[in-house]
Design a protein around this motif. Structure first.
Motif, short mmCIF file in Angstrom:
data_model
loop_
_atom_site.label_atom_id
_atom_site.label_comp_id
_atom_site.label_asym_id
_atom_site.label_seq_id
_atom_site.Cartn_x
_atom_site.Cartn_y
_atom_site.Cartn_z
N SER A 38 0.83 -1.20 0.00
CA SER A 38 0.00 0.00 0.00
C SER A 38 0.87 1.26 0.00
O SER A 38 0.56 2.25 -0.69
CB SER A 38 -0.93 0.00 1.22
N LEU A 39 1.97 1.22 0.75
CA LEU A 39 2.89 2.35 0.74
C LEU A 39 3.57 2.50 -0.62
O LEU A 39 3.78 3.63 -1.09
CB LEU A 39 3.94 2.17 1.84
N ILE A 40 3.92 1.38 -1.25
CA ILE A 40 4.51 1.44 -2.59
C ILE A 40 3.51 2.03 -3.58
O ILE A 40 3.88 2.84 -4.45
CB ILE A 40 4.97 0.03 -3.04
N LEU A 41 2.26 1.63 -3.45
CA LEU A 41 1.21 2.18 -4.31
C LEU A 41 1.07 3.69 -4.11
O LEU A 41 0.96 4.46 -5.08
CB LEU A 41 -0.12 1.48 -4.03
N GLY B 189 -0.75 5.28 -17.31
CA GLY B 189 -0.21 4.85 -16.02
C GLY B 189 -0.82 5.59 -14.86
O GLY B 189 -1.15 5.00 -13.82
N PHE B 190 -0.98 6.91 -15.01
CA PHE B 190 -1.56 7.69 -13.92
C PHE B 190 -3.02 7.30 -13.68
O PHE B 190 -3.45 7.21 -12.52
CB PHE B 190 -1.47 9.18 -14.25
N THR B 191 -3.77 7.08 -14.74
CA THR B 191 -5.16 6.67 -14.59
C THR B 191 -5.26 5.33 -13.87
O THR B 191 -6.10 5.14 -12.97
CB THR B 191 -5.84 6.58 -15.96
N TYR B 192 -4.40 4.40 -14.25
CA TYR B 192 -4.41 3.07 -13.63
C TYR B 192 -4.07 3.14 -12.14
O TYR B 192 -4.77 2.57 -11.29
CB TYR B 192 -3.42 2.17 -14.38
N ILE B 193 -3.01 3.84 -11.81
CA ILE B 193 -2.58 3.93 -10.41
C ILE B 193 -3.60 4.71 -9.59
O ILE B 193 -3.89 4.36 -8.43
CB ILE B 193 -1.18 4.58 -10.31
N ALA B 194 -4.16 5.77 -10.16
CA ALA B 194 -5.18 6.54 -9.44
C ALA B 194 -6.41 5.68 -9.17
O ALA B 194 -7.03 5.77 -8.09
CB ALA B 194 -5.56 7.78 -10.24
N PHE B 195 -6.77 4.82 -10.11
CA PHE B 195 -7.91 3.92 -9.93
C PHE B 195 -7.64 2.94 -8.78
O PHE B 195 -8.52 2.68 -7.94
CB PHE B 195 -8.18 3.16 -11.23
N LEU B 196 -6.43 2.40 -8.73
CA LEU B 196 -6.08 1.50 -7.62
C LEU B 196 -6.10 2.24 -6.29
O LEU B 196 -6.50 1.66 -5.26
CB LEU B 196 -4.70 0.88 -7.86
N MET B 197 -5.67 3.49 -6.28
CA MET B 197 -5.71 4.28 -5.06
C MET B 197 -7.14 4.47 -4.57
O MET B 197 -7.43 4.36 -3.37
CB MET B 197 -5.04 5.63 -5.28
N ALA C 76 -8.32 1.26 -3.05
CA ALA C 76 -7.72 1.06 -1.73
C ALA C 76 -8.43 1.90 -0.67
O ALA C 76 -8.70 1.42 0.44
CB ALA C 76 -6.23 1.40 -1.78
N LEU C 77 -8.75 3.15 -1.01
CA LEU C 77 -9.48 4.00 -0.07
C LEU C 77 -10.87 3.44 0.21
O LEU C 77 -11.36 3.53 1.35
CB LEU C 77 -9.57 5.42 -0.63
N GLN D 236 -10.13 -5.82 4.40
CA GLN D 236 -8.70 -6.06 4.46
C GLN D 236 -8.08 -5.76 3.09
O GLN D 236 -8.58 -6.20 2.06
CB GLN D 236 -8.41 -7.50 4.85
N LEU D 237 -6.97 -5.03 3.07
CA LEU D 237 -6.27 -4.74 1.83
C LEU D 237 -5.49 -5.97 1.38
O LEU D 237 -4.72 -6.55 2.15
CB LEU D 237 -5.30 -3.56 2.01
N ASN D 238 -5.72 -6.36 0.13
CA ASN D 238 -5.03 -7.54 -0.41
C ASN D 238 -4.88 -7.35 -1.91
O ASN D 238 -5.66 -7.87 -2.70
CB ASN D 238 -5.82 -8.81 -0.08
N LEU D 239 -3.86 -6.61 -2.32
CA LEU D 239 -3.65 -6.28 -3.72
C LEU D 239 -3.28 -7.53 -4.50
O LEU D 239 -2.39 -8.30 -4.10
CB LEU D 239 -2.54 -5.23 -3.85
N HIS D 240 -3.95 -7.74 -5.63
CA HIS D 240 -3.70 -8.93 -6.44
C HIS D 240 -2.30 -8.86 -7.04
O HIS D 240 -1.76 -7.79 -7.31
CB HIS D 240 -4.75 -9.03 -7.54
N TRP D 241 -1.72 -10.04 -7.28
CA TRP D 241 -0.33 -10.08 -7.76
C TRP D 241 -0.17 -9.44 -9.13
O TRP D 241 0.89 -8.87 -9.44
CB TRP D 241 0.19 -11.51 -7.77
N LEU D 242 -1.21 -9.49 -9.98
CA LEU D 242 -1.11 -8.82 -11.27
C LEU D 242 -1.02 -7.30 -11.10
O LEU D 242 -0.27 -6.63 -11.82
CB LEU D 242 -2.32 -9.17 -12.14
#
Length: 590
Positions: A45-48, A97-105, A108-109, A117-123
């Protein structure tokens, strides 16, 4: 007697399923968990978060660097030898890339807000890693090849800072809903204190940030200086081929007050206009002189240069994506352009009473004019008949001799020096890149009666900032755009800005306090109703059973037969103890 355990009633939770499914591929209920997030997932989550922040800065950099896209493409051309718009793939990958990462953020929120529970998929972990490494590689590459462009960030913040501050304040205020929910659900006082202190520190930092935001556009409108003059850099290269007569004529149609060009000297001593060291990019030298296409432009005589076409490349490469806006007549004029001499430019400027500034490039060693390049250029200026008061002379070599032979020329320096040093050298004008002079330095030059011209200014926001800073003139590749800027994009008095700042802080503070009170009130209410911990999913399930008017579906998740014996409570009692709604089935007697 054997009784059926009551069936559990569930409300369909498509939104929750999508959130957990897309983020961690947990589409089914039994795959979800309200347990604390593991340390490994917290690290991801911190890396994200780090990737999101880095991409945000990277995206902002390229958004504001639009002013200098042509400069970047020219750097790429010098390295590869082929002209292409290198900003297109960079912008496409950055936006994706920004759209993808912002969507994951956002996902996560949502997990945090719903207590999942946060559990980011390996993909997604692979995607985040690729985005992070690619962005870091891009930052390193830009730093090595185009390092001066990083200055665009602090300069652009002078135009966007006050508004970005309001946006950041709104975003952090909205996050108070999630923070308040986390604090209300937490059972450890230490965790509550740490979260509240961290959040309040960020919020307080935003509240006082305007103390450190400086912008020349925060000033009284009565103090605004006259509109800066616009000089056509290489004419109007977005509308016509650079350094051609048609390009300068198009610039004059945009009401520029001056023209700027790059000058080289041919083998027979004729100064001509050419930006590159070779003729490959802006002429058809590959077709006319295929064996000499890599030769220096100065190694051609004027007769050979006149045989080259200097306009067809513009229609073919379309460097500024503007060809589709041209009329058939304009395309015909462009297709017939040839290499322009300095004398032709000076005669055109003299006719329109426009200032001319040119950068003179010395021929390579062994060139017939290597030692006489200054005299040859000065002779061309005198032969053109242009008034000397219209010519800005930039070469530092033999400046004293030039001043004696042509005392009327406007002595101009392209090297940043102090006002005192410039006055001692008899220099009254200074030509610098826009990032080489701060607002304070612009003011100092103005007070010292040094006319400062900054290049290359193509964007209205940059023109507005420099206007508010008090610059006297700018050199632009887009005079047709700056022509449409009769007033700074925004101008705000200090009292108005202070009022906006204080009002935004007060509104934010009131909203944050209201959200914390609301969250804690509901937390107390749910705990008093018998819930041991705040669980959004349990609340939703209970509410779904109580509201019979809603369209719900009954799912038989499990059917357990339990035998009621001595000392064993009924199913109704078990469910009542856990706070669930239930219904009783008729027993079966034996």
């Amino acid at each position: 007697m054997v009784k059926h355990q009551p069936l559990q009633v569930y409300e369909r939770q498509l939104c929750l399923s999508c959130i957990t499914g897309i983020y961690g591929c947990r589409w089914k209920r039994y795959q979800r968990s309200h347990d604390d997030t593991t340390k490994w997932e917290l690290l991801w989550s911190l890396i994200l978060l780090l990737t999101f922040c880095l991409l945000l800065v990277w995206f902002y950099f390229w958004w504001e660097a639009h002013n200098d896209y042509n400069e970047f493409n020219w750097f790429l051309y010098n390295r590869s030898g082929e002209w292409s718009d290198g900003t297109v793939p960079i912008l496409a990958t950055t936006a994706a890339g920004f759209t993808y990462i912002a969507f994951l953020m956002v996902l996560a929120l949502c997990h945090i807000a719903l207590g999942q529970q946060l559990n980011l998929h390996w993909l997604h972990k692979i995607g985040v890693t690729v985005a992070l490494l690619t962005t870091i590689a891009g930052v390193i590459s830009v730093n090595q090849t185009w390092g001066q462009e990083w200055d665009v960030i602090p300069i652009s913040l002078q135009a966007t800072g006050p508004f970005l501050h309001i946006g950041a304040l709104a975003a952090v205020t909205a996050l108070s809903w999630i923070v308040a929910g986390q604090v209300a659900r937490a059972e450890k006082p230490m965790f509550q204190v740490v979260v509240v202190l961290l959040y309040l520190s960020v919020l307080l930092g935003l509240y006082v940030m305007p103390l450190y935001i400086t912008s020349p556009c925060i000033m009284e409108p009565t103090s605004l200086k006259p509109r800066p003059d616009v000089i056509g850099h290489q004419g109007a290269p977005m509308l016509a081929p650079e350094n051609t007569l048609w390009s300068f004529q198009r610039a004059l149609q945009m009401n520029v007050t001056g023209l700027e060009a790059d000058v080289a000297i041919s083998m027979d001593g004729v100064p001509f206009l050419m930006h590159d060291h070779t003729l490959r990019r802006t002429t058809d030298v590959e077709k006319v002189f295929p064996d000499r296409q890599m030769d220096e432009a100065s190694l051609f005589n004027w007769t050979d240069l006149q045989q080259l076409n200097a306009g067809q490349w513009f229609l073919k490469d379309d460097p500024f994506w503007m060809v589709h806006t041209l009329s058939p007549h304009e395309k015909t004029l462009i297709a017939n352009q040839s290499v322009c001499s300095l004398e032709q430019l000076l005669k055109l400027a003299s006719y329109h009473n426009s200032t001319v500034v040119f950068r003179l490039r010395r021929p390579p060693p062994g060139h017939p004019c290597y030692h006489s390049w200054i005299n040859d250029t000065l002779h061309a200026v005198q032969q053109s008949g242009v008034p000397q008061s219209l010519v800005m002379w930039t070469p530092d070599e033999d400046r004293a001799q030039v001043r004696q032979l042509a005392p009327g020329l406007i002595q101009t320096s392209v090297e940043k020096r102090s006002p005192q040093s410039l006055h001692q050298s008899g220099i009254s004008r200074l030509l610098l890149r826009y990032n080489q002079a701060s607002t304070q330095e612009i003011s100092n030059f103005s007070e010292s009666h040094i006319n400062l011209t900054l290049y290359t200014v193509n964007e209205p926001w940059l023109y507005s900032v420099l206007w508010c800073s008090g610059v006297s003139s700018v050199s632009s590749e887009a005079p047709h755009i700056l022509k449409k800027v009769p007033y700074p994009i925004w101008l705000m008095g200090p009292h108005e800005y202070c009022l906006m700042w204080v009002s935004a802080d007060l509104i934010s503070f009131a909203v944050v306090i209201g959200i914390f009170i609301f969250q804690n009130y509901h937390m107390i209410r749910y705990r008093m109703s018998g819930m041991r911990s705040y669980n959004p999913e349990q609340i939703m399930l209970s509410a779904a059973v109580r509201r019979s008017s809603r369209d719900i579906s009954v799912m038989k998740e499990k059917l357990i037969f339990s035998e009621v014996g001595n000392g064993v409570g009924s199913a109704e009692e078990l469910y009542a103890d856990n706070g669930y709604d239930y219904y009783t089935n008729q027993g079966i007697s034996q």
